[in-house]
Design a protein around this motif. Sequence first.
Motif, PDB file in Angstrom:
ATOM      1  N   THR A   2      13.608  32.174 -14.391  1.00  0.00           N
ATOM      2  CA  THR A   2      12.944  31.764 -13.121  1.00  0.00           C
ATOM      3  C   THR A   2      11.262  31.816 -12.935  1.00  0.00           C
ATOM      4  OG1 THR A   2      13.223  31.517 -10.700  1.00  0.00           O
ATOM      5  CG2 THR A   2      13.134  33.932 -11.673  1.00  0.00           C
ATOM      6  N   ILE A   3      10.973  33.103 -13.400  1.00  0.00           N
ATOM      7  CA  ILE A   3       9.483  33.110 -13.460  1.00  0.00           C
ATOM      8  C   ILE A   3       8.822  32.221 -14.682  1.00  0.00           C
ATOM      9  CG2 ILE A   3       7.590  34.571 -14.430  1.00  0.00           C
ATOM     10  CD1 ILE A   3       8.707  35.061 -11.561  1.00  0.00           C
ATOM     11  N   GLY A   4       9.264  32.147 -15.805  1.00  0.00           N
ATOM     12  CA  GLY A   4       8.990  31.053 -16.768  1.00  0.00           C
ATOM     13  C   GLY A   4       9.116  29.659 -16.431  1.00  0.00           C
ATOM     14  N   CYS A   5      10.133  29.352 -15.873  1.00  0.00           N
ATOM     15  CA  CYS A   5      10.362  28.118 -15.449  1.00  0.00           C
ATOM     16  C   CYS A   5       9.220  27.633 -14.371  1.00  0.00           C
ATOM     17  CB  CYS A   5      11.614  27.790 -14.673  1.00  0.00           C
ATOM     18  SG  CYS A   5      13.098  27.614 -15.958  1.00  0.00           S
ATOM     19  N   ALA A   6       9.022  28.293 -13.299  1.00  0.00           N
ATOM     20  CA  ALA A   6       8.215  28.186 -12.322  1.00  0.00           C
ATOM     21  C   ALA A   6       6.884  28.240 -12.823  1.00  0.00           C
ATOM     22  CB  ALA A   6       7.981  29.359 -11.299  1.00  0.00           C
ATOM     23  N   ALA A   7       6.421  29.108 -13.994  1.00  0.00           N
ATOM     24  CA  ALA A   7       5.001  29.063 -14.328  1.00  0.00           C
ATOM     25  C   ALA A   7       4.725  27.664 -15.268  1.00  0.00           C
ATOM     26  CB  ALA A   7       4.844  30.498 -15.239  1.00  0.00           C
ATOM     27  N   ALA A   8       6.013  27.507 -15.940  1.00  0.00           N
ATOM     28  CA  ALA A   8       5.376  26.203 -16.875  1.00  0.00           C
ATOM     29  C   ALA A   8       5.576  24.920 -16.053  1.00  0.00           C
ATOM     30  CB  ALA A   8       6.771  26.163 -18.013  1.00  0.00           C
ATOM     31  N   LEU A   9       6.337  24.728 -15.291  1.00  0.00           N
ATOM     32  CA  LEU A   9       6.406  23.555 -14.083  1.00  0.00           C
ATOM     33  C   LEU A   9       4.853  23.557 -13.526  1.00  0.00           C
ATOM     34  CD1 LEU A   9       7.741  21.217 -13.019  1.00  0.00           C
ATOM     35  CD2 LEU A   9       8.954  22.625 -11.548  1.00  0.00           C
ATOM     36  N   CYS A  10       4.351  24.793 -12.981  1.00  0.00           N
ATOM     37  CA  CYS A  10       3.321  24.579 -12.176  1.00  0.00           C
ATOM     38  C   CYS A  10       2.152  24.276 -13.082  1.00  0.00           C
ATOM     39  CB  CYS A  10       3.043  25.977 -11.481  1.00  0.00           C
ATOM     40  SG  CYS A  10       1.597  26.186 -10.333  1.00  0.00           S
ATOM     41  N   ARG A  11       2.259  24.673 -14.286  1.00  0.00           N
ATOM     42  CA  ARG A  11       1.043  24.358 -15.198  1.00  0.00           C
ATOM     43  C   ARG A  11       1.082  22.756 -15.518  1.00  0.00           C
ATOM     44  NH1 ARG A  11      -1.964  28.472 -16.770  1.00  0.00           N
ATOM     45  NH2 ARG A  11      -1.510  30.579 -16.342  1.00  0.00           N
ATOM     46  N   ALA A  12       2.250  22.623 -15.597  1.00  0.00           N
ATOM     47  CA  ALA A  12       2.324  21.010 -16.074  1.00  0.00           C
ATOM     48  C   ALA A  12       2.114  19.962 -14.770  1.00  0.00           C
ATOM     49  CB  ALA A  12       3.844  20.690 -16.616  1.00  0.00           C
ATOM     50  N   LEU A  13       2.451  20.253 -13.913  1.00  0.00           N
ATOM     51  CA  LEU A  13       2.124  19.393 -12.671  1.00  0.00           C
ATOM     52  C   LEU A  13       0.367  19.619 -12.551  1.00  0.00           C
ATOM     53  CD1 LEU A  13       5.122  20.903 -10.319  1.00  0.00           C
ATOM     54  CD2 LEU A  13       4.661  18.250 -11.141  1.00  0.00           C
ATOM     55  N   ARG A  14      -0.095  20.791 -12.702  1.00  0.00           N
ATOM     56  CA  ARG A  14      -1.410  20.753 -12.443  1.00  0.00           C
ATOM     57  C   ARG A  14      -2.315  19.930 -13.668  1.00  0.00           C
ATOM     58  NH1 ARG A  14      -3.024  27.002 -10.754  1.00  0.00           N
ATOM     59  NH2 ARG A  14      -2.098  27.196  -8.668  1.00  0.00           N
ATOM     60  N   ARG A  15      -1.623  20.023 -14.824  1.00  0.00           N
ATOM     61  CA  ARG A  15      -2.227  18.913 -15.929  1.00  0.00           C
ATOM     62  C   ARG A  15      -1.962  17.746 -15.740  1.00  0.00           C
ATOM     63  NH1 ARG A  15       1.031  16.882 -20.073  1.00  0.00           N
ATOM     64  NH2 ARG A  15       2.616  18.445 -19.588  1.00  0.00           N
ATOM     65  N   LEU A  16      -0.905  17.102 -14.781  1.00  0.00           N
ATOM     66  CA  LEU A  16      -0.885  15.826 -14.423  1.00  0.00           C
ATOM     67  C   LEU A  16      -1.833  15.621 -13.146  1.00  0.00           C
ATOM     68  CD1 LEU A  16       3.046  15.267 -14.247  1.00  0.00           C
ATOM     69  CD2 LEU A  16       1.256  14.508 -15.904  1.00  0.00           C
ATOM     70  N   GLY A  17      -2.658  16.695 -12.782  1.00  0.00           N
ATOM     71  CA  GLY A  17      -3.696  16.366 -11.486  1.00  0.00           C
ATOM     72  C   GLY A  17      -3.099  16.523 -10.087  1.00  0.00           C
ATOM     73  N   LYS A  18      -1.756  17.290 -10.077  1.00  0.00           N
ATOM     74  CA  LYS A  18      -1.158  17.647  -9.044  1.00  0.00           C
ATOM     75  C   LYS A  18      -1.642  18.945  -8.198  1.00  0.00           C
ATOM     76  CE  LYS A  18       1.584  14.136  -9.830  1.00  0.00           C
ATOM     77  NZ  LYS A  18       1.700  12.561  -8.815  1.00  0.00           N
ATOM     78  N   THR A  19      -1.532  19.099  -6.877  1.00  0.00           N
ATOM     79  CA  THR A  19      -1.711  20.519  -6.497  1.00  0.00           C
ATOM     80  C   THR A  19      -0.252  21.269  -6.513  1.00  0.00           C
ATOM     81  OG1 THR A  19      -3.660  19.772  -4.987  1.00  0.00           O
ATOM     82  CG2 THR A  19      -2.204  21.667  -4.520  1.00  0.00           C
ATOM     83  N   ALA A  20      -0.276  22.154  -7.330  1.00  0.00           N
ATOM     84  CA  ALA A  20       1.103  22.907  -7.317  1.00  0.00           C
ATOM     85  C   ALA A  20       0.877  24.520  -7.238  1.00  0.00           C
ATOM     86  CB  ALA A  20       1.904  22.457  -8.590  1.00  0.00           C
ATOM     87  N   HIS A  21       1.870  25.201  -6.445  1.00  0.00           N
ATOM     88  CA  HIS A  21       1.672  26.592  -6.492  1.00  0.00           C
ATOM     89  C   HIS A  21       3.024  27.129  -6.588  1.00  0.00           C
ATOM     90  CE1 HIS A  21      -2.558  26.555  -5.407  1.00  0.00           C
ATOM     91  NE2 HIS A  21      -2.339  25.638  -4.485  1.00  0.00           N
ATOM     92  N   ILE A  22       3.150  28.545  -6.894  1.00  0.00           N
ATOM     93  CA  ILE A  22       4.621  29.044  -6.983  1.00  0.00           C
ATOM     94  C   ILE A  22       4.347  30.118  -5.365  1.00  0.00           C
ATOM     95  CG2 ILE A  22       5.817  31.098  -8.195  1.00  0.00           C
ATOM     96  CD1 ILE A  22       4.461  30.035 -10.482  1.00  0.00           C
ATOM     97  N   CYS A  23       5.739  30.062  -4.968  1.00  0.00           N
ATOM     98  CA  CYS A  23       5.600  30.920  -3.728  1.00  0.00           C
ATOM     99  C   CYS A  23       5.270  32.342  -4.022  1.00  0.00           C
ATOM    100  CB  CYS A  23       7.226  30.853  -3.230  1.00  0.00           C
ATOM    101  SG  CYS A  23       7.424  31.755  -1.813  1.00  0.00           S
ATOM    102  N   PRO A  24       4.421  32.964  -3.356  1.00  0.00           N
ATOM    103  CA  PRO A  24       4.058  34.654  -3.600  1.00  0.00           C
ATOM    104  C   PRO A  24       5.220  35.403  -3.113  1.00  0.00           C
ATOM    105  CG  PRO A  24       2.994  33.660  -1.460  1.00  0.00           C
ATOM    106  CD  PRO A  24       3.734  32.497  -1.962  1.00  0.00           C
ATOM    107  N   GLU A  25       4.736  36.699  -3.266  1.00  0.00           N
ATOM    108  CA  GLU A  25       5.864  37.802  -3.172  1.00  0.00           C
ATOM    109  C   GLU A  25       7.203  37.587  -3.934  1.00  0.00           C
ATOM    110  OE1 GLU A  25       6.240  38.448   1.064  1.00  0.00           O
ATOM    111  OE2 GLU A  25       4.325  37.970   1.396  1.00  0.00           O
ATOM    112  N   THR A  26       6.995  37.374  -5.348  1.00  0.00           N
ATOM    113  CA  THR A  26       8.085  37.148  -6.156  1.00  0.00           C
ATOM    114  C   THR A  26       8.765  38.247  -6.292  1.00  0.00           C
ATOM    115  OG1 THR A  26       6.987  37.488  -8.217  1.00  0.00           O
ATOM    116  CG2 THR A  26       6.925  34.829  -7.357  1.00  0.00           C
ATOM    117  N   GLY A  27       8.239  39.418  -6.417  1.00  0.00           N
ATOM    118  CA  GLY A  27       9.012  40.550  -6.776  1.00  0.00           C
ATOM    119  C   GLY A  27       9.064  40.734  -8.242  1.00  0.00           C
ATOM    120  N   ALA A  28       8.281  40.206  -8.997  1.00  0.00           N
ATOM    121  CA  ALA A  28       8.168  40.177 -10.347  1.00  0.00           C
ATOM    122  C   ALA A  28       7.619  41.515 -11.140  1.00  0.00           C
ATOM    123  CB  ALA A  28       7.291  38.996 -10.931  1.00  0.00           C
TER     124      ALA A  28
END
Length: 319
Positions: free
Chosen positions: A31-57
């Motif tokens: 779940t962490i790896g998916c969220a991080a990769a997706l967030c970075r890829a969306l930002r690469r496309l010029g999107k505003t993207a964030h991961i919900c905080p307080e993940t407990g990781a």
Amino acid sequence: MNRITLEEAAVRLRSWDDILILTHRRPDGDTIGCAAALCRALRRLGKTAHICPETGATHLFTPYLEGLLAPVDYQPQKVVSVDIAAVSLITDAGRPWLERGIDLAIDHHPSQEFFAAETCLDAGRAACGELIYEILCQWGPVTREEAIPLYVAVSTDTGCFQYSNTTASTHRVAAALMETGMDTFALNKFHFRTKSWARLQVERLLVERMHRYENGKIAVAPVSLSLLDEAGATEEDMEDIAAFLGQIEGVETSVTIREKQDNRCKLSVRTSGGLNATRVCALLGGGGHAAAAGCTVEGSLEEAEKAILDAIRQVEAHG
């Protein structure tokens, strides 16, 4: 239920902006790896993207979240969940977005509850990371920065490619990610070949106190709060402890039972001999995969052990 394909999910995500990504409770590498990769890829496309905080990781996964967590009071236009099969697995920080409505769920669990407006599900994949990889490929070459968390997603959900859920597709995805130039030796050493002293003490105590059934084919390890105190262990020392008993020769079904503060026990079931772990845990209100599933049971460690053994025998009796 509105299911969409990977191609459709890629189109949706590329057309959206201001996206919040949700991970599940007690987060793992997938779940962490998916969220991080997706967030970075969306930002690469010029999107505003964030991961919900307080993940407990734990410290094993927090490095992949650096610079990606949503600021206070962030109001997204779209909400996406990754590797979340059930409403009960959504974090407290993610609950308000469940009430508002989750736009897209990307998942690989056969126990998916279809809580989102649209769901991209492939229960034949070893890790949700495989799905995210295919989505990212439709936006161009995956970068090294995106590949690192994706490799963590795929490798941790397959036990470094040793679990029975590993497929040829899993290896092809891993190979493609390695070709981006990441240091897989360092990642594998960090996640699979390094243990704290407290973790070694936990493993020692589990071996001493485990219970064996059916001539050693079933191994059950009660993990009491006092055991953690005795070992000097924290939650970070317990990462993937459910897989530990399965390393013992002859064990086909392993169960760890974690005692919680509120007269509840969290159970994790791992199988390698043909027993369906999802069917076992479903009898107790849980879910997961055929070879790895979990549930929560009210009562003591002894009551939880009796309940899971009864569930195992019930599934075995019905083939």
